[in-house]
Design a protein around this motif. Structure first.
Motif, PDB file in Angstrom:
ATOM      1  N   LEU A   1       0.828  -1.201   0.000  1.00 25.40           N
ATOM      2  CA  LEU A   1       0.000   0.000   0.000  1.00 25.40           C
ATOM      3  C   LEU A   1       0.868   1.258   0.000  1.00 25.40           C
ATOM      4  CD1 LEU A   1      -2.703   1.431   0.178  1.00 25.40           C
ATOM      5  CD2 LEU A   1      -2.652   1.120   2.658  1.00 25.40           C
ATOM      6  N   ALA A   2       1.933   1.260   0.797  1.00 30.29           N
ATOM      7  CA  ALA A   2       2.838   2.410   0.809  1.00 30.29           C
ATOM      8  C   ALA A   2       3.517   2.574  -0.546  1.00 30.29           C
ATOM      9  CB  ALA A   2       3.877   2.251   1.917  1.00 30.29           C
ATOM     10  N   ALA A   3       3.953   1.458  -1.147  1.00 29.23           N
ATOM     11  CA  ALA A   3       4.600   1.537  -2.461  1.00 29.23           C
ATOM     12  C   ALA A   3       3.630   2.050  -3.517  1.00 29.23           C
ATOM     13  CB  ALA A   3       5.137   0.158  -2.844  1.00 29.23           C
ATOM     14  N   ALA A   4       2.407   1.539  -3.502  1.00 29.04           N
ATOM     15  CA  ALA A   4       1.411   2.003  -4.469  1.00 29.04           C
ATOM     16  C   ALA A   4       1.079   3.478  -4.254  1.00 29.04           C
ATOM     17  CB  ALA A   4       0.149   1.150  -4.356  1.00 29.04           C
ATOM     18  N   SER A   5       1.045   3.921  -3.005  1.00 24.62           N
ATOM     19  CA  SER A   5       0.764   5.329  -2.724  1.00 24.62           C
ATOM     20  C   SER A   5       1.890   6.225  -3.219  1.00 24.62           C
ATOM     21  CB  SER A   5       0.558   5.519  -1.221  1.00 24.62           C
ATOM     22  OG  SER A   5      -0.527   4.747  -0.746  1.00 24.62           O
ATOM     23  N   VAL A   6       3.124   5.767  -3.084  1.00 28.42           N
ATOM     24  CA  VAL A   6       4.249   6.541  -3.610  1.00 28.42           C
ATOM     25  C   VAL A   6       4.134   6.676  -5.123  1.00 28.42           C
ATOM     26  CG1 VAL A   6       6.747   6.538  -3.971  1.00 28.42           C
ATOM     27  CG2 VAL A   6       5.814   5.958  -1.731  1.00 28.42           C
ATOM     28  N   LEU A   7       3.836   5.569  -5.800  1.00 35.01           N
ATOM     29  CA  LEU A   7       3.669   5.620  -7.253  1.00 35.01           C
ATOM     30  C   LEU A   7       2.483   6.501  -7.640  1.00 35.01           C
ATOM     31  CD1 LEU A   7       4.292   1.859  -8.130  1.00 35.01           C
ATOM     32  CD2 LEU A   7       5.867   3.773  -8.430  1.00 35.01           C
ATOM     33  N   ALA A   8       1.451   6.522  -6.805  1.00 35.88           N
ATOM     34  CA  ALA A   8       0.261   7.328  -7.111  1.00 35.88           C
ATOM     35  C   ALA A   8       0.536   8.818  -7.002  1.00 35.88           C
ATOM     36  CB  ALA A   8      -0.878   6.934  -6.180  1.00 35.88           C
ATOM     37  N   THR A   9       1.513   9.204  -6.194  1.00 37.47           N
ATOM     38  CA  THR A   9       1.820  10.630  -6.041  1.00 37.47           C
ATOM     39  C   THR A   9       2.694  11.169  -7.168  1.00 37.47           C
ATOM     40  OG1 THR A   9       3.753  10.129  -4.665  1.00 37.47           O
ATOM     41  CG2 THR A   9       1.647  10.497  -3.535  1.00 37.47           C
ATOM     42  N   VAL A  10       3.357  10.274  -7.901  1.00 40.36           N
ATOM     43  CA  VAL A  10       4.293  10.731  -8.932  1.00 40.36           C
ATOM     44  C   VAL A  10       3.595  11.542 -10.030  1.00 40.36           C
ATOM     45  CG1 VAL A  10       5.890   9.971 -10.733  1.00 40.36           C
ATOM     46  CG2 VAL A  10       5.958   8.906  -8.479  1.00 40.36           C
ATOM     47  N   PRO A  11       2.488  11.064 -10.632  1.00 35.90           N
ATOM     48  CA  PRO A  11       1.847  11.879 -11.688  1.00 35.90           C
ATOM     49  C   PRO A  11       1.394  13.254 -11.203  1.00 35.90           C
ATOM     50  CG  PRO A  11       1.049   9.627 -11.755  1.00 35.90           C
ATOM     51  CD  PRO A  11       1.832   9.755 -10.495  1.00 35.90           C
ATOM     52  N   SER A  12       0.847  13.331 -10.001  1.00 33.72           N
ATOM     53  CA  SER A  12       0.401  14.629  -9.501  1.00 33.72           C
ATOM     54  C   SER A  12       1.586  15.558  -9.247  1.00 33.72           C
ATOM     55  CB  SER A  12      -0.408  14.452  -8.214  1.00 33.72           C
ATOM     56  OG  SER A  12       0.347  13.771  -7.228  1.00 33.72           O
ATOM     57  N   LEU A  13       2.709  15.020  -8.743  1.00 29.75           N
ATOM     58  CA  LEU A  13       3.903  15.843  -8.542  1.00 29.75           C
ATOM     59  C   LEU A  13       4.454  16.342  -9.877  1.00 29.75           C
ATOM     60  CD1 LEU A  13       5.789  13.868  -5.734  1.00 29.75           C
ATOM     61  CD2 LEU A  13       4.486  15.993  -5.509  1.00 29.75           C
ATOM     62  N   VAL A  14       4.457  15.472 -10.881  1.00 32.79           N
ATOM     63  CA  VAL A  14       4.921  15.881 -12.210  1.00 32.79           C
ATOM     64  C   VAL A  14       4.003  16.960 -12.781  1.00 32.79           C
ATOM     65  CG1 VAL A  14       5.271  15.100 -14.585  1.00 32.79           C
ATOM     66  CG2 VAL A  14       6.054  13.680 -12.677  1.00 32.79           C
ATOM     67  N   PHE A  15       2.701  16.788 -12.594  1.00 36.24           N
ATOM     68  CA  PHE A  15       1.730  17.766 -13.086  1.00 36.24           C
ATOM     69  C   PHE A  15       1.955  19.113 -12.411  1.00 36.24           C
ATOM     70  CE2 PHE A  15      -2.488  19.772 -13.089  1.00 36.24           C
ATOM     71  CZ  PHE A  15      -2.781  19.726 -14.436  1.00 36.24           C
ATOM     72  N   PHE A  16       2.165  19.102 -11.101  1.00 29.83           N
ATOM     73  CA  PHE A  16       2.411  20.346 -10.376  1.00 29.83           C
ATOM     74  C   PHE A  16       3.717  20.981 -10.819  1.00 29.83           C
ATOM     75  CE2 PHE A  16      -1.033  19.452  -7.534  1.00 29.83           C
ATOM     76  CZ  PHE A  16      -1.357  20.687  -6.992  1.00 29.83           C
ATOM     77  N   ALA A  17       4.774  20.180 -10.976  1.00 26.55           N
ATOM     78  CA  ALA A  17       6.061  20.727 -11.391  1.00 26.55           C
ATOM     79  C   ALA A  17       5.979  21.347 -12.781  1.00 26.55           C
ATOM     80  CB  ALA A  17       7.118  19.624 -11.359  1.00 26.55           C
ATOM     81  N   PHE A  18       5.194  20.713 -13.664  1.00 28.79           N
ATOM     82  CA  PHE A  18       5.046  21.224 -15.022  1.00 28.79           C
ATOM     83  C   PHE A  18       4.302  22.557 -15.034  1.00 28.79           C
ATOM     84  CE2 PHE A  18       2.448  21.490 -18.912  1.00 28.79           C
ATOM     85  CZ  PHE A  18       3.463  21.577 -19.859  1.00 28.79           C
ATOM     86  N   LEU A  19       3.236  22.658 -14.236  1.00 30.54           N
ATOM     87  CA  LEU A  19       2.421  23.872 -14.241  1.00 30.54           C
ATOM     88  C   LEU A  19       2.994  24.964 -13.355  1.00 30.54           C
ATOM     89  CD1 LEU A  19      -1.258  22.587 -14.269  1.00 30.54           C
ATOM     90  CD2 LEU A  19       0.134  23.383 -16.172  1.00 30.54           C
ATOM     91  N   GLN A  20       3.842  24.588 -12.370  1.00 26.49           N
ATOM     92  CA  GLN A  20       4.357  25.588 -11.449  1.00 26.49           C
ATOM     93  C   GLN A  20       5.208  26.622 -12.175  1.00 26.49           C
ATOM     94  OE1 GLN A  20       7.687  26.042 -10.217  1.00 26.49           O
ATOM     95  NE2 GLN A  20       7.100  27.603  -8.716  1.00 26.49           N
ATOM     96  N   ARG A  21       6.024  26.175 -13.136  1.00 26.32           N
ATOM     97  CA  ARG A  21       6.830  27.122 -13.905  1.00 26.32           C
ATOM     98  C   ARG A  21       5.941  28.070 -14.694  1.00 26.32           C
ATOM     99  NH1 ARG A  21      11.661  23.458 -16.644  1.00 26.32           N
ATOM    100  NH2 ARG A  21      12.645  22.746 -14.682  1.00 26.32           N
ATOM    101  N   ARG A  22       4.908  27.521 -15.301  1.00 22.02           N
ATOM    102  CA  ARG A  22       4.013  28.362 -16.100  1.00 22.02           C
ATOM    103  C   ARG A  22       3.213  29.301 -15.209  1.00 22.02           C
ATOM    104  NH1 ARG A  22       4.198  26.327 -21.152  1.00 22.02           N
ATOM    105  NH2 ARG A  22       4.974  24.199 -21.370  1.00 22.02           N
ATOM    106  N   LEU A  23       2.920  28.859 -13.991  1.00 21.60           N
ATOM    107  CA  LEU A  23       2.220  29.736 -13.057  1.00 21.60           C
ATOM    108  C   LEU A  23       3.088  30.928 -12.700  1.00 21.60           C
ATOM    109  CD1 LEU A  23      -0.158  30.321 -11.186  1.00 21.60           C
ATOM    110  CD2 LEU A  23       0.913  28.865  -9.475  1.00 21.60           C
ATOM    111  N   THR A  24       4.370  30.691 -12.417  1.00 24.36           N
ATOM    112  CA  THR A  24       5.286  31.769 -12.079  1.00 24.36           C
ATOM    113  C   THR A  24       5.472  32.719 -13.253  1.00 24.36           C
ATOM    114  OG1 THR A  24       6.450  30.285 -10.576  1.00 24.36           O
ATOM    115  CG2 THR A  24       7.562  32.309 -11.192  1.00 24.36           C
ATOM    116  N   SER A  25       5.684  32.158 -14.444  1.00 24.80           N
ATOM    117  CA  SER A  25       5.855  33.015 -15.628  1.00 24.80           C
ATOM    118  C   SER A  25       4.583  33.789 -15.938  1.00 24.80           C
ATOM    119  CB  SER A  25       6.263  32.158 -16.839  1.00 24.80           C
ATOM    120  OG  SER A  25       5.233  31.239 -17.165  1.00 24.80           O
ATOM    121  N   GLY A  26       3.422  33.161 -15.662  1.00 27.81           N
ATOM    122  CA  GLY A  26       2.158  33.857 -15.888  1.00 27.81           C
ATOM    123  C   GLY A  26       1.978  35.021 -14.937  1.00 27.81           C
TER     124      GLY A  26
END
Length: 277
Positions: free
Chosen positions: A244-269
């Motif tokens: 369950l812990a391993a699956a939860s870690v894997l589940a957080t990866v897409p959301s972290l990538v999504f945030f990292a991708f949009l965070q730069r655009r948020l700052t530039s915006g």
């Protein structure tokens, strides 16, 4: 000078403590995902794994169909986010700019709609979707998530639209630009921070949603990630902590990538909006 340095040091300490507070659950989750079943059963557990192992990740990926559920959740979350932005932007602009007697009523309904508990609407919602042959389908879940996220998205975007000076639109109108051209060329670039913030909220809301997916999806091939994570809890309440812990870690990866991708655009915006404003 000494007082200023003391204040600055206190600020850094407060920020560091806040970051540790936010990051501790993720660090603990990663640590737990690397522990063996023997370490979980130990009388004297340790924070860091004594003998790190990746068997939990292997078991989570092979036994529970985690990859398929992640793809389903990703497909649903991205589709929901795109549709919410497309629909909510013109509606939010109309609510913020157009004068009408229905505006206070609409804003009141947006707020009131967030008060209704999910359990109150799930049965009539299921009946309607069944009549439309949208139960147990990804499009049906996307529609439900879009409708559920729209009120908050409208409320956020309406505030961002209201913050854009009307003088910019009036100047564009004087230069001969149509309202559509004004929205696309003048308003939307200034709304980039609001659009990104709304996209973040909508994506995470759809990514983590559990109850609607539980009611609407029966096909195992269509299960979303939260439904698959619930399988790690047995019928008798026995939890497979490592997988369950391993699956939860894997589940957080897409959301972290999504945030990292949009965070730069948020700052530039934000910087772009400051220059243009």
């Amino acid at each position: 000078m000494r007082t200023r340095r003391t204040t600055r040091a206190a600020q850094y300490v407060a920020v560091l403590a806040y970051l540790m507070f936010l990051g501790f659950p993720l660090v603990w989750l990663i640590s737990a995902s690397l522990k063996s079943p023997r370490e979980f059963a130990s009388i004297n557990p340790t924070f860091l794994p004594q003998a790190p192992t990746f068997s939990n990740f292997t078991g989570a990926l092979e036994e529970q169909g985690l990859v398929r559920s992640m793809l389903n959740s990703l497909q649903i979350s991205v589709a929901t986010t795109v549709l919410v932005l497309i629909v909510s932007l013109p509606v939010a602009y109309a609510l913020a700019r157009l004068r009408s007697r229905l505006r206070p009523i609409t804003n009141g309904w947006i707020l009131v709609s967030q008060v209704f508990p999910v359990i109150l609407i799930v049965i009539p919602l299921f009946v309607i979707l069944r009549q439309l042959h949208l139960t147990n389908t990804i499009p049906g879940v996307v529609i439900v998530y879009m409708v559920w996220s729209m009120p908050f998205a409208l409320w956020m975007l309406q505030g961002y639209v209201a913050a854009v000076p009307r003088e910019l639109e009036e100047a564009a109108s004087v230069d001969g630009a149509s309202r559509l051209r004004t929205i696309v060329s003048i308003v939307m670039p200034l709304l980039r921070p609001g659009l990104i913030a709304t996209a973040m909220f909508t994506f995470i809301s759809a990514w983590n949603e559990f109850f609607f997916a539980l009611v609407l999806l029966q096909d195992p091939q269509l299960k979303t990630l939260p439904l698959v994570l619930a399988r790690f809890v047995g019928a008798e309440g026995q939890v497979q902590f490592g997988p369950l812990a391993a699956a939860s870690v894997l589940a957080t990866v897409p959301s972290l990538v999504f945030f990292a991708f949009l965070q730069r655009r948020l700052t530039s915006g934000l910087l772009s909006g400051a220059v243009k404003g």
